[in-house]
Design a protein around this motif. Structure first.
Motif, PDB file in Angstrom:
ATOM      1  N   TYR A  69       1.792  12.156   0.269  1.00  0.00           N
ATOM      2  CA  TYR A  69       1.406  13.243   1.137  1.00  0.00           C
ATOM      3  C   TYR A  69       2.022  14.522   0.590  1.00  0.00           C
ATOM      4  N   TYR A  99       0.867  -1.180   0.000  1.00  0.00           N
ATOM      5  CA  TYR A  99       0.000   0.000   0.000  1.00  0.00           C
ATOM      6  C   TYR A  99       0.896   1.219   0.000  1.00  0.00           C
ATOM      7  N   PHE A 159       5.759  13.850  -0.283  1.00  0.00           N
ATOM      8  CA  PHE A 159       6.360  12.662   0.320  1.00  0.00           C
ATOM      9  C   PHE A 159       5.648  11.413  -0.178  1.00  0.00           C
ATOM     10  N   THR A 214       3.729   0.928   3.004  1.00  0.00           N
ATOM     11  CA  THR A 214       3.513   0.055   4.152  1.00  0.00           C
ATOM     12  C   THR A 214       3.171  -1.344   3.670  1.00  0.00           C
ATOM     13  N   PHE A 227       8.360   6.580   5.109  1.00  0.00           N
ATOM     14  CA  PHE A 227       8.325   7.738   4.236  1.00  0.00           C
ATOM     15  C   PHE A 227       9.640   7.921   3.490  1.00  0.00           C
ATOM     16  N   GLY A 228       9.540   8.509   2.300  1.00  0.00           N
ATOM     17  CA  GLY A 228      10.716   8.949   1.571  1.00  0.00           C
ATOM     18  C   GLY A 228      11.161  10.313   2.079  1.00  0.00           C
ATOM     19  N   GLY A 275       1.186  -4.985   5.126  1.00  0.00           N
ATOM     20  CA  GLY A 275       0.427  -5.614   6.201  1.00  0.00           C
ATOM     21  C   GLY A 275      -0.029  -4.580   7.205  1.00  0.00           C
ATOM     22  N   ALA A 276       0.208  -4.851   8.461  1.00  0.00           N
ATOM     23  CA  ALA A 276      -0.209  -3.937   9.519  1.00  0.00           C
ATOM     24  C   ALA A 276       0.952  -3.102  10.025  1.00  0.00           C
ATOM     25  N   ASP A 277       1.977  -3.018   9.213  1.00  0.00           N
ATOM     26  CA  ASP A 277       3.186  -2.331   9.651  1.00  0.00           C
ATOM     27  C   ASP A 277       3.056  -0.821   9.508  1.00  0.00           C
ATOM     28  N   LYS A 278       4.007  -0.113  10.072  1.00  0.00           N
ATOM     29  CA  LYS A 278       3.986   1.336  10.048  1.00  0.00           C
ATOM     30  C   LYS A 278       4.314   1.871   8.659  1.00  0.00           C
ATOM     31  N   LEU A 279       4.002   3.158   8.461  1.00  0.00           N
ATOM     32  CA  LEU A 279       4.345   3.822   7.211  1.00  0.00           C
ATOM     33  C   LEU A 279       5.838   4.141   7.185  1.00  0.00           C
ATOM     34  N   PHE A 337      -2.702  14.112   3.453  1.00  0.00           N
ATOM     35  CA  PHE A 337      -2.878  12.991   2.546  1.00  0.00           C
ATOM     36  C   PHE A 337      -3.377  13.475   1.190  1.00  0.00           C
TER      37      PHE A 337
END
Lengths: 111, 115
Positions: free
Chosen positions: A36, A32, A89, A93, A101-102, A95-99, A46
């Motif tokens: 931003y 996913y 930006f 992500t 960012f670049g 699964g249920a993991d954190k975002l 977003f």
């Protein structure tokens, strides 16, 4: 180890033309992706997202393209407007993991 | 409705002092995130709260950093014995649920400068 890379720190585009912002990722578990937008002295907001089951998502002037085999996504803005000038930006992500960012790309749209 | 608010907007402190940064999330949002953005860097994840619990603290850079959330609402990020490398913009975000696909709404950030 930068899992999400935005290799262009800045981009300058004339008003009315297309802006193309690029993002590469290394983690094949990412499924996913989001973009931003950030104005100075404000928090990121977003803009648009895409799931890995799609290769394109469009919202008005903004379209995100995903190339899973190349682990690459891009944000197209057409036509570009001066109000689009901001830092963009890319985030990813899995699964249920954190975002993750670049580092951002600063877009400047000039008249 | 009100968005995410953070205070103070700017904080200048001397090396070695402790600082507290506050985040008021959007009412009803169960998930709260802290990030920091150092000069020329992307947004670096620090910690995630679901309600008052912090299931993911993996981004806290050292034991000088801690955070708490009370009443499922306000969160405070504390940095003890600040160092110059702690200088950054600290951003807070909240989302309705805790899924990474839920839209995160960011506050304006606190710019921390450690002299």
């Amino acid at each position: 180890d930068q899992q999400v890379k935005q290799n262009s720190p800045s981009l300058s585009v004339q008003e009315g033309r297309i802006s193309i912002l690029n993002c590469d990722y290394t983690n094949s578990m990412f499924d996913y992706f989001l973009w931003y937008k950030k104005y100075p002295a404000e928090g990121p907001t977003f803009l648009i997202s895409i799931s890995s089951i799609k290769d394109k998502n469009e919202d008005g002037r903004f379209t995100v393209f995903l190339n899973k085999s190349a682990k690459h996504l891009s944000l197209h803005i057409v036509p570009s407007q001066p109000g689009d000038s901001a830092v963009y930006f890319c985030a990813a992500t899995g699964g249920a993991d954190k975002l993750i960012f670049g580092t951002g790309t600063r877009l400047q749209v000039f008249p | 409705g009100a968005g995410v608010s953070q205070s103070p907007s700017n904080k200048v402190t001397e090396k070695g002092k402790d600082v507290e940064l506050r985040c008021d999330p959007i009412s009803g949002h169960t998930a709260l995130y802290w990030y920091r953005q150092s000069l020329g860097q992307g947004l670096e994840f620090l910690i995630y709260f679901q309600g008052n619990s912090a299931p993911d603290k993996s981004g806290l850079p050292s034991d000088r950093f801690s955070a708490e959330r009370t009443g499922g609402s306000v969160s405070t990020l504390t940095i003890q014995r600040t160092q110059q490398e702690d200088s950054a913009v600290y951003l807070c975000a909240s989302s309705l649920g805790g899924w990474s696909t839920d839209t995160q709404y960011f506050g304006p950030g606190t710019r921390l400068t450690v002299l």
